[in-house]
Write an enzyme that holds these catalytic residues in place. Structure first.
Site, PDB file in Angstrom:
ATOM      1  CB  CYS A   9     -68.682 -66.626  75.034  1.00  0.00           C
ATOM      2  SG  CYS A   9     -68.826 -67.700  76.454  1.00  0.00           S
ATOM      3  CG  ASP A 143     -72.700 -74.347  71.392  1.00  0.00           C
ATOM      4  OD1 ASP A 143     -71.915 -74.331  72.351  1.00  0.00           O
ATOM      5  OD2 ASP A 143     -72.331 -74.186  70.202  1.00  0.00           O
TER       6      ASP A 143
HETATM    7  O1  LIG Z   1     -65.852 -71.635  75.295  1.00  0.00           O
HETATM    8  C1  LIG Z   1     -65.503 -72.660  75.875  1.00  0.00           C
HETATM    9  O2  LIG Z   1     -64.320 -73.044  75.950  1.00  0.00           O
HETATM   10  C2  LIG Z   1     -66.526 -73.524  76.547  1.00  0.00           C
HETATM   11  C3  LIG Z   1     -66.093 -74.664  77.234  1.00  0.00           C
HETATM   12  C4  LIG Z   1     -67.045 -75.462  77.862  1.00  0.00           C
HETATM   13  C5  LIG Z   1     -68.394 -75.132  77.839  1.00  0.00           C
HETATM   14  C6  LIG Z   1     -68.829 -73.996  77.160  1.00  0.00           C
HETATM   15  C7  LIG Z   1     -67.896 -73.200  76.505  1.00  0.00           C
HETATM   16  N1  LIG Z   1     -68.312 -72.086  75.794  1.00  0.00           N
HETATM   17  C8  LIG Z   1     -69.706 -71.781  75.783  1.00  0.00           C
HETATM   18  C9  LIG Z   1     -70.142 -70.690  74.905  1.00  0.00           C
HETATM   19  O3  LIG Z   1     -71.136 -70.028  75.208  1.00  0.00           O
HETATM   20  C10 LIG Z   1     -69.507 -70.500  73.559  1.00  0.00           C
HETATM   21  O4  LIG Z   1     -69.586 -69.141  73.224  1.00  0.00           O
HETATM   22  C11 LIG Z   1     -70.302 -71.332  72.556  1.00  0.00           C
HETATM   23  O5  LIG Z   1     -70.069 -72.697  72.834  1.00  0.00           O
HETATM   24  C12 LIG Z   1     -69.943 -70.984  71.121  1.00  0.00           C
HETATM   25  O6  LIG Z   1     -68.578 -71.182  70.925  1.00  0.00           O
HETATM   26  P1  LIG Z   1     -67.974 -70.982  69.431  1.00  0.00           P
HETATM   27  O7  LIG Z   1     -68.598 -72.047  68.583  1.00  0.00           O
HETATM   28  O8  LIG Z   1     -66.497 -71.136  69.625  1.00  0.00           O
HETATM   29  O9  LIG Z   1     -68.354 -69.585  68.980  1.00  0.00           O
END
Ligand SMILES: O=C(O)c1ccccc1NCC(=O)[C@H](O)[C@H](O)COP(=O)(O)O
Length: 228
Positions: A9, A143
Site C-alpha cells: 500500500c 488496522d
Molecule cells: O498509508 C497511509 O498513509 C494512510 C493514510 C491514511 C489512511 C490510510 C492509510 N493507509 C492505509 C493502509 O491500508 C495501510 O497499508 C495500513 O494502514 C497499514 O499501514 P502500515 O502500518 O504502515 O503497514
C-alpha cells in the site's frame, strides 16, 4: 493450502509498483488522502495503474470522502476496489461504492479495548450494507487504531480477531519482514496489507524489503496448520 493474498500500500512510483508486482503482490494500494505523505492524485494513480499487468488489483484508499467525489476520483483512476479508512458508516461506504460502482473493503481500526463481539457486529453491519449489483461488501481490513487514520506502522493484538472473521479478512497494521511469518501462522488471514514495513521513507518503497516481506508471508503459509 491457503495462499495468503498480499497488498502493498501507499505506492507513488513506477519502480515501486514494478518491484511489488515482480515480487508477487496481489494488490497495490493508492492513497487518495491529501494529508498522507503517500498521497497520489487521481491522475498520478491512473499513470501507475496503467503499468499493472492483469490480475493485480488496484485499490483506492479514501478517508471521509463524499460519495460523488469518490465516483469522480474513480472515473480518473480506475481502481477495482475501494478501501474506506476513515469514520465512514456502513451506509456511507455503500453509498460511495455505489456511486463509483465498485466493491469495497471496510476498515476497523483495532484498539486494546476492542472486543470480538464488536468486530463481529461491525462485520454484520458492513455485510448488511452490501449492494451486490453496485457496491459489494468485499470484507474487512483490520488496522491499528492510532491518532492518524492509517499507515502508522503500529501492530495491534491479533488475538482480538475472532477466528470466524480472520479467514476472510485483511490483516494490517505494523506488519514487517520480522513479524509477517508469525502473523500469518497465528491469524491465518485471507490477506495481509503493508505500507511502512516495506519503505525506505514514507511513500518510497524498498524493493528488497518488499521481496523479503512476501517471502516471510509465504513462509507463514508453509507453517503447519494451513489446511484451509
Ligand atoms: O498509508 C497511509 O498513509 C494512510 C493514510 C491514511 C489512511 C490510510 C492509510 N493507509 C492505509 C493502509 O491500508 C495501510 O497499508 C495500513 O494502514 C497499514 O499501514 P502500515 O502500518 O504502515 O503497514
Amino acid at each position: 493450502m491457503h495462499r495468503t493474498r498480499i497488498k502493498i500500500c501507499g505506492l507513488t512510483r513506477e519502480e515501486d509498483v514494478a518491484a511489488a508486482v515482480a515480487a508477487g503482490a496481489d494488490a497495490i494500494g493508492f492513497v487518495f488522502y491529501p494529508k498522507s505523505p503517500r498521497y497520489v492524485t487521481p491522475q498520478r494513480a491512473a499513470e501507475l495503474i496503467a503499468t499493472l499487468p492483469p490480475f493485480v488489483t488496484a485499490v483506492g484508499l479514501f478517508v471521509n470522502v463524499p460519495a460523488e467525489e469518490v465516483a469522480a476520483i474513480v472515473r480518473v483512476a480506475p481502481v477495482a476496489l475501494l478501501q474506506f479508512h476513515g469514520d465512514e458508516t456502513a451506509e456511507q461506504c455503500a453509498a460511495a461504492a455505489a456511486a463509483a460502482n465498485r466493491p469495497f473493503l471496510r476498515v476497523f481500526r483495532v484498539k486494546p479495548t476492542t472486543t470480538g463481539t464488536e468486530l463481529l457486529e461491525y462485520e454484520a453491519q458492513s455485510r448488511a450494507s452490501s449492494r451486490p449489483h453496485a457496491a459489494q461488501f468485499a470484507g474487512l481490513l483490520f488496522d491499528t487504531y492510532v491518532d492518524a487514520y492509517g499507515g502508522a506502522g503500529k501492530v495491534f493484538d491479533w488475538s482480538l480477531i475472532p477466528e470466524e472473521l480472520a479467514h476472510r479478512a485483511v490483516l494490517s497494521g505494523g506488519l514487517s519482514v520480522q513479524n509477517a511469518t508469525g502473523a500469518v501462522a497465528q491469524v491465518r488471514p485471507w490477506a495481509v496489507d503493508v505500507s511502512s514495513g516495506v519503505e525506505a521513507a514514507k511513500g518510497i518503497k524498498d524493493a528488497g524489503l518488499i521481496a523479503q516481506f512476501i517471502a516471510a508471508v509465504r513462509a507463514g503459509d508453509a507453517t503447519p496448520g494451513n489446511g484451509a
